[in-house]
Design a protein around this motif. Structure first.
Motif: not given
Length: 407
Positions: A74-79
């Motif tokens: 989730a963090k990776t996709v958002c960033l």
């Protein structure tokens, strides 16, 4: 001599020799030298699927927790999506200052064949491979990623002695792929020379002179994005100085610049992030393959520049609503667009259509697309590395906080 320096020297030599040799020597170059570049590309492509499959399975089993996978994902996709939106804004800003295409009377009847961009539902359906072996044979990275994740989750769920046996197998297989990549990279300077020489010899100065303003905007925008956004991410959240970051990324950046393929640069990028930038295998094995598939910052920046260029050439005043639509469409279109040469034209066609701009503008951009592709692909994989460093540091902090709370 450092390998990245050798690659850079090969790049410069290809330009010099190509300009001197010119079109008269093109037949000889295409017959005897260009195939060497194709062999080098094939060697890299040979390792894409194995390194993605084995590394992702190792990454999944190393995480050992499906909750951890969800958190990192989730963090990776958002960033990734955030940096993509910023890239389009930078493209708009640079193009707004330079105004490429203003005053040009360019018309073209040449039809540019561009595949229709897939819809969101088509992308989601295509992510699930009906036949994972077929997806691997066709080097369809997104389905391979999904299959690898399921294999990793399955191994984690099995647990015990049987799981350890499989973990050791995949770990050993991943190490073998890294060793093979190291062997292939020794031939990189020769491959780079053979790839670029035919392009320069065929086009001569014409490969750069026409539409220089567009090339300049994309090049400057990519440099600004890399220095301002990526080096800041690496410094503030990743703990690496800009010099350390770009030195560690240099080999992968050169390969991406030459091959115009995020997928082709993936094996080298993975190797460099682990060995030169100290990123853990469990994070890099998940974040980098995902980035090669959905992170298209360079392509997004290119779309911002080219949209304004097409609008200027055809005398269209873009409204704020159209610009917002370009930002939204370009950001979402980056998901599922293949990391292969020329994929940017697919995304540009979608953006032009969404913004109501003439699709004939594609014919103008297509003539210099190869040069633009070099810059945008280089930026794409640099972004993959920056986000990977950030995610690695975030996970280390999270683990230390959890350990501290338990103590």
């Amino acid at each position: 001599m450092n390998l990245s320096i050798k690659i850079f020297i090969a790049l410069v030599l290809s330009v010099v020799v190509g300009l001197i040799a010119g079109e008269p020597a093109l037949s000889f170059i295409n017959w005897w030298i260009a195939p060497i570049g194709t062999i080098f590309i094939n060697l890299i492509k040979m390792m894409i699927v194995p390194v993605v499959f084995f590394s992702l399975v190792v990454g999944m089993t190393s995480l050992g927790d499906t909750k951890k996978l969800g958190r990192i994902g989730a963090k990776t996709v958002c960033l990734y999506l955030l940096t993509t939106a910023v890239a389009i804004l930078i493209g708009f800003g640079i193009a707004g200052i330079v105004s490429p295409g203003t005053g040009l009377d360019l018309t073209s009847n040449a039809a540019v064949k561009v595949k229709e961009a897939p819809s969101l539902m088509q992308v989601l359906v295509a992510m699930i491979p009906a036949n994972p072996i077929d997806a691997m044979a066709k080097a369809q990275i997104l389905p391979v990623i999904v299959f690898s994740l399921f294999v990793g989750i399955g191994i984690v769920q099995v647990g015990g002695e049987r799981a350890q046996l499989l973990i050791k197998f995949f770990d050993a297989a991943a190490e073998v792929t890294y060793k093979i990549i190291g062997i292939v990279m020794q031939f990189a300077p020769i491959g780079v020379f053979a790839l670029l020489l035919p392009v320069v010899a065929k086009n001569g100065p014409a490969v750069l002179l026409p539409l220089m303003s567009v090339i300049g905007c994309v090049a400057v925008g990519c440099v600004i994005h890399a220095i301002v956004v990526y080096s800041s991410l690496a410094r503030v959240w990743g703990g690496h100085t800009p010099m350390e970051f770009f030195r560690g990324m240099s080999e992968a950046m050169m390969i991406a610049f030459t091959t115009c393929s995020s997928a082709a640069a993936l094996p080298i990028n993975m190797k460099n992030c682990q060995e030169k930038l100290g990123v853990s295998r469990e994070v890099s094995s998940f974040v980098l393959p995902l980035g090669a598939t959905i992170n298209m910052d360079g392509t997004a920046l290119y779309m911002g520049v080219c949209s304004l260029f097409v609008a200027n050439v055809f005398g269209v005043d873009l409204t704020m609503g159209q610009m917002l639509m370009i930002i939204l469409t370009g950001t979402l279109a980056s998901i599922g667009t293949a990391g292969v040469p020329g994929a940017g034209l697919i995304m540009l066609a979608m953006v032009l259509q969404t913004a109501g701009l003439p699709l004939e503008g594609l014919a103008l951009v297509a003539g210099i697309d190869r040069v633009l592709d070099m810059f945008r692909t280089c930026l794409n994989i640099t972004g993959d590395g920056a986000v990977t460093i950030v995610m690695d540091q975030e996970e280390k902090k999270y683990d230390s906080n959890v350990a501290g709370a338990e103590a």
